[in-house]
Design a protein around this motif. Structure first.
Motif, PDB file in Angstrom:
ATOM      1  N   LYS A   4       7.074   7.142   0.590  1.00 53.71           N
ATOM      2  CA  LYS A   4       7.346   5.907  -0.145  1.00 53.71           C
ATOM      3  C   LYS A   4       6.309   5.762  -1.239  1.00 53.71           C
ATOM      4  O   LYS A   4       5.153   6.130  -1.047  1.00 53.71           O
ATOM      5  N   GLU A   5       6.704   5.168  -2.350  1.00 50.42           N
ATOM      6  CA  GLU A   5       5.697   4.889  -3.369  1.00 50.42           C
ATOM      7  C   GLU A   5       4.734   3.832  -2.853  1.00 50.42           C
ATOM      8  O   GLU A   5       3.523   3.962  -2.950  1.00 50.42           O
ATOM      9  N   ARG A   6       5.302   2.769  -2.288  1.00 51.51           N
ATOM     10  CA  ARG A   6       4.491   1.699  -1.706  1.00 51.51           C
ATOM     11  C   ARG A   6       5.246   1.082  -0.537  1.00 51.51           C
ATOM     12  O   ARG A   6       6.472   0.962  -0.589  1.00 51.51           O
ATOM     13  N   GLU A   7       4.501   0.671   0.485  1.00 52.68           N
ATOM     14  CA  GLU A   7       5.125  -0.035   1.597  1.00 52.68           C
ATOM     15  C   GLU A   7       4.598  -1.462   1.667  1.00 52.68           C
ATOM     16  O   GLU A   7       3.431  -1.729   1.337  1.00 52.68           O
ATOM     17  N   ALA A  18      -6.120   3.079   2.264  1.00 46.46           N
ATOM     18  CA  ALA A  18      -5.126   3.119   1.184  1.00 46.46           C
ATOM     19  C   ALA A  18      -5.648   2.330  -0.006  1.00 46.46           C
ATOM     20  O   ALA A  18      -6.623   1.573   0.113  1.00 46.46           O
ATOM     21  N   TYR A  47      -2.294  -2.927  -3.317  1.00 43.15           N
ATOM     22  CA  TYR A  47      -1.803  -3.497  -4.562  1.00 43.15           C
ATOM     23  C   TYR A  47      -1.301  -4.915  -4.328  1.00 43.15           C
ATOM     24  O   TYR A  47      -0.561  -5.179  -3.375  1.00 43.15           O
ATOM     25  N   ARG A  64       0.858  -1.181   0.000  1.00 45.41           N
ATOM     26  CA  ARG A  64       0.000   0.000   0.000  1.00 45.41           C
ATOM     27  C   ARG A  64       0.887   1.222   0.000  1.00 45.41           C
ATOM     28  O   ARG A  64       2.039   1.167   0.449  1.00 45.41           O
ATOM     29  N   PRO A  65       0.394   2.362  -0.482  1.00 46.06           N
ATOM     30  CA  PRO A  65       1.193   3.584  -0.472  1.00 46.06           C
ATOM     31  C   PRO A  65       1.451   4.025   0.962  1.00 46.06           C
ATOM     32  O   PRO A  65       0.695   3.700   1.875  1.00 46.06           O
TER      33      PRO A  65
END
Length: 122
Positions: free
Chosen positions: A43-46, A92, A95, A38-39
């Motif tokens: 960070k772009e994604r964590e 969020a 992904y 997830r964003p």
């Protein structure tokens, strides 16, 4: 090329639960380790959670440990994320990611789905 399609997102009150699903096509499901991201700020994604190709190993971010559970459904070529005790900060787009290599999934170097939105109201 592997294709990932997420579903199951929605609006839920704090303390509630949701189950996210990610269906895999275009590849051999049993060959892929799977994960969720997830964003996050800065960070772009964590990383959220990951499961090995066999389902034997799972790994969680500290922020979701004990609340979220990742699992595989081989009959449906899907990976599930059971989300319990949800908090507003869990809001969020989630992904799904896949890669044959488990460390690559945890590092966020796999293929990606389009995401599904989870909104937790206070």
């Amino acid at each position: 090329q592997v294709k990932l399609v997420e579903s199951g997102g929605g609006l839920v009150q704090a303390g509630g639960s949701l189950i996210l699903s990610c269906v895999v096509s275009g590849g051999r499901f049993s060959s892929y380790a799977m994960g969720w991201f997830r964003p996050a700020p800065r960070k772009e994604r964590e990383f959220v959670a990951a499961v090995s190709w066999s389902g034997e190993y799972t790994y969680y971010a500290d922020s979701v440990k004990g609340r979220f559970a990742i699992s595989r459904n081989s009959a449906k070529n899907a990976v599930l994320l059971q989300m319990n005790s949800l908090k507003p900060e869990d809001t969020a787009v989630y992904y799904c990611t896949a890669d044959p290599n488990f460390p690559s999934v945890v590092a966020g170097r796999g293929a990606w789905g389009q995401g599904t939105l989870v909104t937790v109201s206070s």
